[in-house]
Design a protein around this motif. Structure first.
Motif, PDB file in Angstrom:
ATOM      1  N   PHE A 183      74.449  28.654  54.766  1.00 53.80           N
ATOM      2  CA  PHE A 183      73.427  28.436  53.537  1.00 53.80           C
ATOM      3  C   PHE A 183      72.812  26.907  53.455  1.00 53.80           C
ATOM      4  CE2 PHE A 183      72.727  27.603  49.263  1.00 53.80           C
ATOM      5  CZ  PHE A 183      71.868  28.534  48.759  1.00 53.80           C
TER       6      PHE A 183
ATOM      7  N   THR B 248      74.318  35.007  53.493  1.00 57.01           N
ATOM      8  CA  THR B 248      74.843  36.172  52.373  1.00 57.01           C
ATOM      9  C   THR B 248      75.877  37.185  52.724  1.00 57.01           C
ATOM     10  OG1 THR B 248      72.887  37.474  52.892  1.00 57.01           O
ATOM     11  CG2 THR B 248      72.548  35.698  51.354  1.00 57.01           C
TER      12      THR B 248
ATOM     13  N   ALA C   5      72.492  38.968  49.416  1.00 58.74           N
ATOM     14  CA  ALA C   5      73.885  39.064  49.092  1.00 58.74           C
ATOM     15  C   ALA C   5      74.118  40.436  48.191  1.00 58.74           C
ATOM     16  CB  ALA C   5      74.624  37.978  48.409  1.00 58.74           C
TER      17      ALA C   5
ATOM     18  N   TYR D 282      79.128  35.696  52.418  1.00 60.69           N
ATOM     19  CA  TYR D 282      79.288  35.285  50.843  1.00 60.69           C
ATOM     20  C   TYR D 282      79.651  36.726  50.387  1.00 60.69           C
ATOM     21  CZ  TYR D 282      77.211  30.997  50.430  1.00 60.69           C
ATOM     22  OH  TYR D 282      77.008  29.383  50.187  1.00 60.69           O
TER      23      TYR D 282
ATOM     24  N   ASP E 233      68.798  34.420  49.400  1.00 60.32           N
ATOM     25  CA  ASP E 233      70.166  34.574  48.892  1.00 60.32           C
ATOM     26  C   ASP E 233      70.154  35.733  48.068  1.00 60.32           C
ATOM     27  OD1 ASP E 233      72.596  33.395  48.539  1.00 60.32           O
ATOM     28  OD2 ASP E 233      71.914  32.655  46.430  1.00 60.32           O
TER      29      ASP E 233
END
Length: 314
Positions: free
Chosen positions: A99, A178, A118, A181, A115
């Motif tokens: 990121f 993502t 995600a 994440y 982003d």
């Protein structure tokens, strides 16, 4: 006493409204922390600072210091085996690395926009591994996000996305980040269901700090030595750490948020798409009125683009 009883009764009767207001308030705080960390990462990238793992290290150090102290004071056994937290931290560190690295290649707008991918990963992973079922409106919200992201990717592929030396590569880094994440968030959600948020955050901080230290020693020692430290760079590092620590502290609270969470993200995507289409478009200058001014403007524009590309590649 009577006034307090009335207040309690009103809160009970309007519990759903209070939950919605709390969700909106929490979302604004999280949005502010994301904006702060994005600005910090972008600023460091433009200054030639390329140490993403080191940036994350201070985040995990803060989490370990705060929540780890609470764990030591409580002296309770772990509800989840430590190796789960080690794997969770490894995945989270890689997500932060990619990121932050993306800011070197693409614009802040594109990073913020992608982003949101995600959401899609989280929905897929929770459906596969946690058995979570979503409503039609949640799927519609996620679909709107995907459509907006596809348009943004097409924009970066055709006109460069409005910033960055390699916008498509930067977008790819964000999308992969993502995914990491999402894996981290699903793992956190599983651990949070064991009824101890403090344990999850503290162990994520401890093992995240250890993983970061190993990667710094292996990959970032020369980059750290090359940094010309100054007061503003130190402050930006500190701001990034504070913002991300606050973000990690608040994220576990939104795992059981209702459908408004997905609708709000869909609205954010639409707004960002509109912003991408309108940003950095100066008003046209009439060359018939002042041809010399128009030529000067074009030369200055080219010089600013060259200087910006040079600072990014540094």
């Amino acid at each position: 006493m009577e006034g307090r009883d009335r207040c309690c009764n009103w809160l009970k009767n309007h519990e759903s409204l209070c939950n919605v207001l709390f969700t909106l308030f929490l979302g604004q705080i999280i949005s502010f922390t994301l904006a702060t960390t994005s600005f910090a990462a972008s600023y460091l990238a433009t200054r030639g600072v390329d140490v993403p793992v080191t940036q994350s290290f201070f985040t995990y150090f803060g989490l370990a210091s705060i929540y780890g102290s609470i764990m030591l004071f409580r002296r309770k056994k772990l509800l989840v085996p430590w190796y789960y937290y080690a794997l969770l931290a490894f995945v989270d560190v890689q997500g932060n690395l990619l990121f932050i690295k993306a800011f070197k290649y693409t614009s802040v707008t594109s990073v913020t926009l992608f982003d949101c991918w995600a959401i899609v990963w989280v929905m897929i992973l929770t459906w596969l591994f946690l058995g979570t079922r979503y409503t039609v409106w949640q799927y519609i919200g996620a679909a709107i996000c995907v459509v907006g992201l596809c348009f943004a990717l097409l924009s970066d592929a055709t006109i460069g996305g409005g910033g960055g030396s390699r916008p498509l590569f930067g977008d790819f880094l964000v999308i992969v980040a993502t995914l990491f994440y999402a894996l981290s968030n699903v793992g956190e959600e599983f651990c949070v269901k064991q009824k101890d948020i403090v344990e999850v955050i503290s162990m994520l901080g401890v093992f995240g700090m250890l993983v970061s230290m190993c990667q710094i020693i292996l990959f970032e020692r020369q980059d750290l030595e090359a940094i010309e430290w100054s007061a503003d760079i130190i402050l930006v590092f500190a701001g990034f750490a504070v913002g991300t620590c606050l973000f990690y502290s608040l994220v576990p609270l939104i795992f059981k948020v209702n459908w408004l969470y997905y609708v709000s993200f869909a609205i954010v995507v639409v707004g960002l798409v509109i912003y991408c289409k309108t940003e950095n478009k100066p008003e046209p200058i009439d060359t018939h009125v002042d041809g010399h001014l128009s030529i000067q403007y074009e030369v200055l524009g080219e010089e600013s683009l060259q200087s910006r590309d040079g600072s990014i590649r540094a």
